[in-house]
Design a protein around this motif. Sequence first.
Motif, PDB file in Angstrom:
ATOM      1  N   THR A  65     137.157   8.145  44.179  1.00  0.00           N
ATOM      2  CA  THR A  65     135.908   7.681  43.898  1.00  0.00           C
ATOM      3  C   THR A  65     135.312   6.558  44.448  1.00  0.00           C
ATOM      4  O   THR A  65     136.175   5.653  44.096  1.00  0.00           O
ATOM      5  N   PRO A  66     134.481   6.400  45.086  1.00  0.00           N
ATOM      6  CA  PRO A  66     133.782   5.217  45.865  1.00  0.00           C
ATOM      7  C   PRO A  66     133.434   4.318  44.538  1.00  0.00           C
ATOM      8  O   PRO A  66     133.114   4.660  43.310  1.00  0.00           O
ATOM      9  N   PRO A  67     133.728   2.854  44.718  1.00  0.00           N
ATOM     10  CA  PRO A  67     133.374   1.912  44.057  1.00  0.00           C
ATOM     11  C   PRO A  67     131.738   1.906  44.042  1.00  0.00           C
ATOM     12  O   PRO A  67     131.328   2.314  45.064  1.00  0.00           O
ATOM     13  N   LEU A  77     122.336   2.394  49.240  1.00  0.00           N
ATOM     14  CA  LEU A  77     122.288   1.093  48.205  1.00  0.00           C
ATOM     15  C   LEU A  77     123.455   0.282  48.779  1.00  0.00           C
ATOM     16  O   LEU A  77     123.372  -0.947  48.501  1.00  0.00           O
ATOM     17  N   ALA A  78     124.538   1.049  49.174  1.00  0.00           N
ATOM     18  CA  ALA A  78     125.767   0.014  49.779  1.00  0.00           C
ATOM     19  C   ALA A  78     125.634  -0.478  51.049  1.00  0.00           C
ATOM     20  O   ALA A  78     126.397  -1.441  51.496  1.00  0.00           O
ATOM     21  N   ALA A  79     124.999   0.099  52.054  1.00  0.00           N
ATOM     22  CA  ALA A  79     124.969   0.007  53.560  1.00  0.00           C
ATOM     23  C   ALA A  79     126.353   0.542  54.043  1.00  0.00           C
ATOM     24  O   ALA A  79     126.614  -0.319  54.966  1.00  0.00           O
ATOM     25  N   ALA A  80     126.961   1.433  53.391  1.00  0.00           N
ATOM     26  CA  ALA A  80     128.274   1.801  54.198  1.00  0.00           C
ATOM     27  C   ALA A  80     128.404   3.068  53.352  1.00  0.00           C
ATOM     28  O   ALA A  80     127.712   3.708  52.321  1.00  0.00           O
ATOM     29  N   GLU A  81     129.264   4.060  54.071  1.00  0.00           N
ATOM     30  CA  GLU A  81     129.814   5.336  53.715  1.00  0.00           C
ATOM     31  C   GLU A  81     130.411   5.128  52.487  1.00  0.00           C
ATOM     32  O   GLU A  81     131.317   4.394  52.341  1.00  0.00           O
ATOM     33  N   PHE A  93     122.441   8.483  49.046  1.00  0.00           N
ATOM     34  CA  PHE A  93     121.977   7.417  48.070  1.00  0.00           C
ATOM     35  C   PHE A  93     122.863   6.396  48.029  1.00  0.00           C
ATOM     36  O   PHE A  93     122.745   5.138  48.033  1.00  0.00           O
ATOM     37  N   TYR A  94     124.250   6.677  47.999  1.00  0.00           N
ATOM     38  CA  TYR A  94     125.460   5.522  48.160  1.00  0.00           C
ATOM     39  C   TYR A  94     124.987   5.048  49.442  1.00  0.00           C
ATOM     40  O   TYR A  94     125.272   3.589  49.379  1.00  0.00           O
TER      41      TYR A  94
END
Length: 104
Positions: free
Chosen positions: A42-44, A20-24, A16-17
Amino acid sequence: DRATPASDVFSLGCTFYHMLAAAEPFDGNTLIDLIVDVVTRTPPPPTGISRRCAQVLDACLLKDPDRRPRNALELDTLLAGVEAAGGGPGHGSATRRRPRRRRR
């Protein structure tokens, strides 16, 4: 620890991340660096998503598997809350609709 449905929820949260973020969500130059990042950071939240959607994403990526949604049914319940709160499809810049093709 052994894999459980909560492990699948974490993996889905990473997917999902990325969507939604187009990044790992986690990064590292080596496998050890990547593992350390997964365990300690924890990713932003991705930009352009609702607060409720960010809360569900955070719940999926919790380090403690006992605090994550335990299975697909619990996750489905949380996701239904996102759509009901207006954070579902079409909300934010990450989920814009494609323009329609003009007929000739």
